[in-house]
Design an enzyme around this catalytic site. Sequence first.
Site, short mmCIF file in Angstrom:
data_model
loop_
_atom_site.label_atom_id
_atom_site.label_comp_id
_atom_site.label_asym_id
_atom_site.label_seq_id
_atom_site.Cartn_x
_atom_site.Cartn_y
_atom_site.Cartn_z
N ARG A 1 15.85 33.36 10.92
CA ARG A 1 15.17 32.80 9.75
C ARG A 1 14.96 31.29 9.92
O ARG A 1 14.07 30.70 9.34
CB ARG A 1 15.96 33.09 8.46
CG ARG A 1 15.12 32.88 7.21
CD ARG A 1 15.85 33.25 5.93
NE ARG A 1 16.83 32.26 5.56
CZ ARG A 1 18.13 32.49 5.37
NH1 ARG A 1 18.62 33.70 5.52
NH2 ARG A 1 18.95 31.52 5.02
N TYR B 1 -10.82 29.77 -1.62
CA TYR B 1 -10.44 31.18 -1.54
C TYR B 1 -9.83 31.63 -2.88
O TYR B 1 -8.96 30.95 -3.44
CB TYR B 1 -9.42 31.32 -0.40
CG TYR B 1 -8.88 32.71 -0.19
CD1 TYR B 1 -9.71 33.81 -0.13
CD2 TYR B 1 -7.51 32.91 -0.01
CE1 TYR B 1 -9.19 35.08 0.08
CE2 TYR B 1 -6.99 34.17 0.22
CZ TYR B 1 -7.84 35.25 0.25
OH TYR B 1 -7.35 36.51 0.46
N ASP C 1 -6.77 23.63 4.19
CA ASP C 1 -6.80 24.99 4.73
C ASP C 1 -7.95 25.04 5.73
O ASP C 1 -9.12 24.92 5.36
CB ASP C 1 -7.02 25.99 3.58
CG ASP C 1 -7.02 27.44 4.06
OD1 ASP C 1 -7.32 27.69 5.24
OD2 ASP C 1 -6.76 28.33 3.23
N LYS D 1 -6.68 35.49 10.87
CA LYS D 1 -8.13 35.42 11.12
C LYS D 1 -8.41 35.03 12.58
O LYS D 1 -8.03 35.74 13.48
CB LYS D 1 -8.76 34.46 10.10
CG LYS D 1 -8.32 34.72 8.66
CD LYS D 1 -8.82 36.02 8.15
CE LYS D 1 -8.33 36.51 6.81
NZ LYS D 1 -7.42 35.81 6.00
C1 LIG Z 1 -9.42 30.48 3.63
C2 LIG Z 1 -8.25 31.42 3.52
N1 LIG Z 1 -7.03 30.91 3.33
C3 LIG Z 1 -5.95 31.71 3.22
C4 LIG Z 1 -6.06 33.08 3.28
C5 LIG Z 1 -4.84 33.95 3.12
O1 LIG Z 1 -4.41 34.42 4.34
P1 LIG Z 1 -3.52 35.77 4.52
O2 LIG Z 1 -4.38 36.90 4.11
O3 LIG Z 1 -3.19 35.73 5.97
O4 LIG Z 1 -2.34 35.61 3.64
C6 LIG Z 1 -7.32 33.65 3.49
C7 LIG Z 1 -7.47 35.12 3.57
O5 LIG Z 1 -8.54 35.65 3.56
C8 LIG Z 1 -8.45 32.80 3.61
O6 LIG Z 1 -9.68 33.30 3.80
#
Ligand SMILES: Cc1ncc(COP(=O)(O)O)c(C=O)c1O
Length: 400
Positions: A56, A110, A183, A208
């Site tokens: 962890r 998002y 992000d 992704k």
């Molecule tokens: C821009 C963005 N940030 C964060 C996330 C969240 O990622 P996760 O699905 O791996 O938790 C996504 C998921 O689609 C996303 O498109």
Amino acid sequence: MKIETQVVHAGDRKRGDGGAVPSTTPIHLATTYFYESTAQLDRVFGQEEEGHTYSRYSNPTNEALETLVTALEGGFGSLATASGMAALQIAFQAALLERPHRVLAANAIYGSTVKMAEQLFMPFGVDFSYVDICDLDAVERAIADKQPGCVFMESVSNPLLRVGRIDKVAELARAAGAALVVDSTFATPLLVRPLEFGANMVVHSATKYLAGHGDVLGGMVVCDEEHYETVRTLARVAGPVLGPFESYLTMRGIKTLAVRFERQCENAKVLAERLATHPCVERVYYCGDPVHPDACAIKHLFTPGMYGGILSFEIKGADKAGVMAFMDRLKMIVAGTSLGDVHTLLLYPTIASHRDISPKMRERMGIRENLVRVAAGIEAVEDILADLDAALSTACAKAG
Ligand SMILES: Cc1ncc(COP(=O)(O)O)c(C=O)c1O
């Protein structure tokens, strides 16, 4: 080393176990570790000596991935998390720990990040407010008004592909004592490196582009020096860390990130150009559009000649049923959710990524009911086009 070389080599040890080629970093499943003596264990627990004590806290496979992504983003250190959302949670908490519990976020982000604000942070007294991150005067006013502890933006917004000036927002945030969290899931470090433009933490949904094959759920927080220890401490106490098998797969994915992403960018460019003149398409959103509203920011921040692998478009005359029928007619393209995989993915924000937010908020974000998002894969672009064209033409004929 250039980034195309770093993706292949950074994070690897010089010589693997038993002389193995280093690019096959082993999957360390052990949760606990042996020591020569209790005195050594004491030193490692006390962080006086390098080593691992408990998974962890850290794990050799995760450490290799973290070293790799830190190098790609030009950070001080990073943390591999169980998902992109876990990465966002940790980044927000680290930013706010010793700052006012107020976040100023870009208003087109998002949907689950908005949900996280509403369900995870606001009930505990954290204030979230939203601003058009591409309007620097509005950002300056909002920072003066709200005095946030954290400013949050996406390097390329989801799904309308707006691009704010990370460097300018970072300056404004820093002057107000706020941390800037970016992000950068859509961009990858091949397109934009937010830390180089003054961001404090960069978050990825590694699910992704980084992992890239639709078989890993993971996230990354890449930090500057100021936030690194806080991020690791939060992870140690809360435990949302990535499993070693997922770490291995993510690293394996990253080895081909540069070639995959280059092809995805090329395919997206062709798709955007062709769809712009398609009779069934009302409007295309694409970062390489010469009349993109953020063309200056794109020129300033993006790697020259690259515009990312994603585009969105509005289907002429389509309502929700029309868009869904169009999706049902796709034969090769995967119509669901996610992005950044080797196969082309099509997402309908109204029923997927932005489903949980109110129609009013969607409208305010500019997400219309006839908008779909395409994340180009690495297939032959003619096949992607043919699939889209066949499904669109029927949609058009139906709409009259
Ligand atoms: C821009 C963005 N940030 C964060 C996330 C969240 O990622 P996760 O699905 O791996 O938790 C996504 C998921 O689609 C996303 O498109």
